[in-house]
Motif scaffolding. Sequence first.
Motif, PDB file in Angstrom:
ATOM      1  N   ASP A  59     -20.362  47.965  -4.288  1.00 15.59           N
ATOM      2  CA  ASP A  59     -20.666  48.453  -5.636  1.00 15.59           C
ATOM      3  C   ASP A  59     -21.861  47.726  -6.241  1.00 15.59           C
ATOM      4  N   GLY A  60     -22.109  46.503  -5.776  1.00 15.48           N
ATOM      5  CA  GLY A  60     -23.210  45.733  -6.322  1.00 15.48           C
ATOM      6  C   GLY A  60     -23.643  44.645  -5.366  1.00 15.48           C
ATOM      7  N   PHE A  61     -24.806  44.051  -5.664  1.00 14.08           N
ATOM      8  CA  PHE A  61     -25.378  43.029  -4.796  1.00 14.08           C
ATOM      9  C   PHE A  61     -25.987  41.915  -5.638  1.00 14.08           C
ATOM     10  N   LEU A  62     -25.836  40.688  -5.165  1.00 16.83           N
ATOM     11  CA  LEU A  62     -26.591  39.570  -5.699  1.00 16.83           C
ATOM     12  C   LEU A  62     -27.388  38.997  -4.530  1.00 16.83           C
ATOM     13  N   GLU A  89     -31.850  59.220   1.503  1.00 17.49           N
ATOM     14  CA  GLU A  89     -30.687  59.930   0.973  1.00 17.49           C
ATOM     15  C   GLU A  89     -30.175  59.313  -0.318  1.00 17.49           C
ATOM     16  N   GLN A  90     -30.882  58.310  -0.824  1.00 17.13           N
ATOM     17  CA  GLN A  90     -30.515  57.624  -2.061  1.00 17.13           C
ATOM     18  C   GLN A  90     -29.063  57.127  -2.039  1.00 17.13           C
ATOM     19  N   LYS A  91     -28.696  56.550  -0.905  1.00 16.75           N
ATOM     20  CA  LYS A  91     -27.329  56.067  -0.716  1.00 16.75           C
ATOM     21  C   LYS A  91     -26.993  54.870  -1.614  1.00 16.75           C
ATOM     22  N   LEU A  92     -28.016  54.171  -2.083  1.00 16.79           N
ATOM     23  CA  LEU A  92     -27.776  53.008  -2.941  1.00 16.79           C
ATOM     24  C   LEU A  92     -28.037  53.332  -4.415  1.00 16.79           C
ATOM     25  N   GLY A  93     -28.323  54.575  -4.698  1.00 13.08           N
ATOM     26  CA  GLY A  93     -28.613  54.977  -6.074  1.00 13.08           C
ATOM     27  C   GLY A  93     -27.447  54.716  -7.013  1.00 13.08           C
ATOM     28  N   GLY A  94     -27.739  54.115  -8.166  1.00 12.59           N
ATOM     29  CA  GLY A  94     -26.701  53.850  -9.153  1.00 12.59           C
ATOM     30  C   GLY A  94     -25.945  52.560  -8.939  1.00 12.59           C
ATOM     31  N   LYS A  95     -26.241  51.840  -7.841  1.00 12.07           N
ATOM     32  CA  LYS A  95     -25.566  50.560  -7.597  1.00 12.07           C
ATOM     33  C   LYS A  95     -26.306  49.448  -8.352  1.00 12.07           C
ATOM     34  N   MET A 126     -31.571  51.765  -7.786  1.00 13.46           N
ATOM     35  CA  MET A 126     -30.593  50.741  -8.148  1.00 13.46           C
ATOM     36  C   MET A 126     -30.899  50.177  -9.535  1.00 13.46           C
ATOM     37  N   LEU A 127     -29.903  49.557 -10.148  1.00 11.47           N
ATOM     38  CA  LEU A 127     -30.012  49.067 -11.511  1.00 11.47           C
ATOM     39  C   LEU A 127     -30.040  47.537 -11.516  1.00 11.47           C
ATOM     40  N   PHE A 128     -31.138  46.984 -12.010  1.00  6.75           N
ATOM     41  CA  PHE A 128     -31.304  45.532 -12.035  1.00  6.75           C
ATOM     42  C   PHE A 128     -30.558  44.935 -13.229  1.00  6.75           C
ATOM     43  N   VAL A 129     -29.761  43.899 -12.954  1.00  9.00           N
ATOM     44  CA  VAL A 129     -29.000  43.204 -13.996  1.00  9.00           C
ATOM     45  C   VAL A 129     -29.546  41.784 -14.128  1.00  9.00           C
ATOM     46  N   PRO A 130     -30.307  41.475 -15.179  1.00  4.80           N
ATOM     47  CA  PRO A 130     -30.852  40.125 -15.345  1.00  4.80           C
ATOM     48  C   PRO A 130     -29.806  39.167 -15.895  1.00  4.80           C
ATOM     49  N   GLY A 244     -29.898  65.711  -9.708  1.00  2.00           N
ATOM     50  CA  GLY A 244     -28.752  66.114 -10.529  1.00  2.00           C
ATOM     51  C   GLY A 244     -27.498  65.352 -10.167  1.00  2.00           C
ATOM     52  N   LYS A 245     -27.237  65.205  -8.879  1.00  2.00           N
ATOM     53  CA  LYS A 245     -26.044  64.486  -8.434  1.00  2.00           C
ATOM     54  C   LYS A 245     -26.109  63.023  -8.828  1.00  2.00           C
ATOM     55  N   PHE A 246     -27.310  62.414  -8.700  1.00  2.00           N
ATOM     56  CA  PHE A 246     -27.470  61.005  -9.036  1.00  2.00           C
ATOM     57  C   PHE A 246     -27.152  60.749 -10.500  1.00  2.00           C
ATOM     58  N   PHE A 247     -27.732  61.556 -11.396  1.00  2.00           N
ATOM     59  CA  PHE A 247     -27.506  61.340 -12.819  1.00  2.00           C
ATOM     60  C   PHE A 247     -26.082  61.707 -13.220  1.00  2.00           C
ATOM     61  N   SER A 248     -25.478  62.665 -12.524  1.00  2.00           N
ATOM     62  CA  SER A 248     -24.094  63.017 -12.813  1.00  2.00           C
ATOM     63  C   SER A 248     -23.175  61.850 -12.508  1.00  2.00           C
ATOM     64  N   LYS A 249     -23.398  61.169 -11.364  1.00  2.00           N
ATOM     65  CA  LYS A 249     -22.586  60.010 -11.009  1.00  2.00           C
ATOM     66  C   LYS A 249     -22.799  58.876 -11.998  1.00  2.00           C
ATOM     67  N   LEU A 250     -24.065  58.684 -12.392  1.00  2.00           N
ATOM     68  CA  LEU A 250     -24.378  57.600 -13.310  1.00  2.00           C
ATOM     69  C   LEU A 250     -23.710  57.799 -14.659  1.00  2.00           C
ATOM     70  N   VAL A 251     -23.727  59.043 -15.153  1.00  2.00           N
ATOM     71  CA  VAL A 251     -23.079  59.346 -16.441  1.00  2.00           C
ATOM     72  C   VAL A 251     -21.590  59.130 -16.369  1.00  2.00           C
ATOM     73  N   GLN A 252     -20.972  59.518 -15.264  1.00  2.00           N
ATOM     74  CA  GLN A 252     -19.530  59.360 -15.101  1.00  2.00           C
ATOM     75  C   GLN A 252     -19.130  57.901 -15.158  1.00  2.00           C
ATOM     76  N   LYS A 253     -19.973  56.979 -14.653  1.00  2.00           N
ATOM     77  CA  LYS A 253     -19.644  55.550 -14.645  1.00  2.00           C
ATOM     78  C   LYS A 253     -19.541  54.995 -16.053  1.00  2.00           C
ATOM     79  N   PHE A 254     -20.310  55.544 -16.970  1.00  2.00           N
ATOM     80  CA  PHE A 254     -20.351  54.989 -18.303  1.00  2.00           C
ATOM     81  C   PHE A 254     -19.437  55.725 -19.290  1.00  2.00           C
ATOM     82  N   LYS A 255     -18.713  56.753 -18.828  1.00  2.00           N
ATOM     83  CA  LYS A 255     -17.783  57.469 -19.717  1.00  2.00           C
ATOM     84  C   LYS A 255     -16.538  56.641 -19.982  1.00  2.00           C
TER      85      LYS A 255
END
Length: 255
Positions: A59-62, A89-95, A126-130, A244-255
């Motif tokens: 789900d995430g990486f450091l 294939e954007q397999k890491l998208g949204g992580k 992927m989403l960078f978390v500082p 579309g699939k990428f943003f749909s998954k991302l929105v679902q995570k924050f609901k």
Amino acid sequence: MPKVAVVIFSQYGHTKALADAVVESLQAEGVDTTLLRVPSEKDSTGLPEAQVADLPNYDGFLFGIPTRYGTPGADVKTFWDATGGLWSEQKLGGKYAGVFTSTGTQHGGQETTIFTFIPHLVHHGMLFVPLGYASEHLFDNTEIVGGGPWGAGTIAGGDGSREVSEKEKAIAKVQAKAFADVLKRIKVDAVPVAKAETTAAAAAAVEAEEKPAEVATAAAKSVAKKSVDAAEPPTLQRSQSKVGKFFSKLVQKFK
């Protein structure tokens, strides 16, 4: 339970010392944590090697990345260059991902090393978390302390003789805890998404019974849209579908 991989390259042990503090903190927060290394003949840790094919399982990486002239070293880049198949294939998208680092000198490029690694994350979606200034030690001017708002860090010394300080380990633990808090605030598994889709389908069925005229109109519009879509180039259709699939998954995570 979030699943996180801590992936490092450590030649003299300094990045590994920070990684141990990171792992300790993640596990204390209830995170399923795996400590791995990038493949390298110069590795000094003996840790299991990270496998590109396994990265989508987390789900995430450091990432623990020592600097080379203010940028990530060749061993790290070689590993990351092998992720092209996942990128396509954007397999890491949204992580989620964060970075900590090690430099030889106080001004050896800790921030630039992390900054120049971020494009790798961006291209994968992927989403960078500082770290931010979550640790009080980042305000300490009484001694040399590695790290900054981009991520934790340590200073090895020109000959690698300087040991990782307790304050630097404490900063690494704060970064790991903050990263764990982010993962625990979102939905990291696919079950809620599937449940949401089922609920939406049920709601649509009820609406179809109550408003047949509106449903018929919607159906007509859908048929018209499919006709337009069919006229679009296949490559464009696939691109739109992935986005579309990428943003749909991302929105679902924050609901």
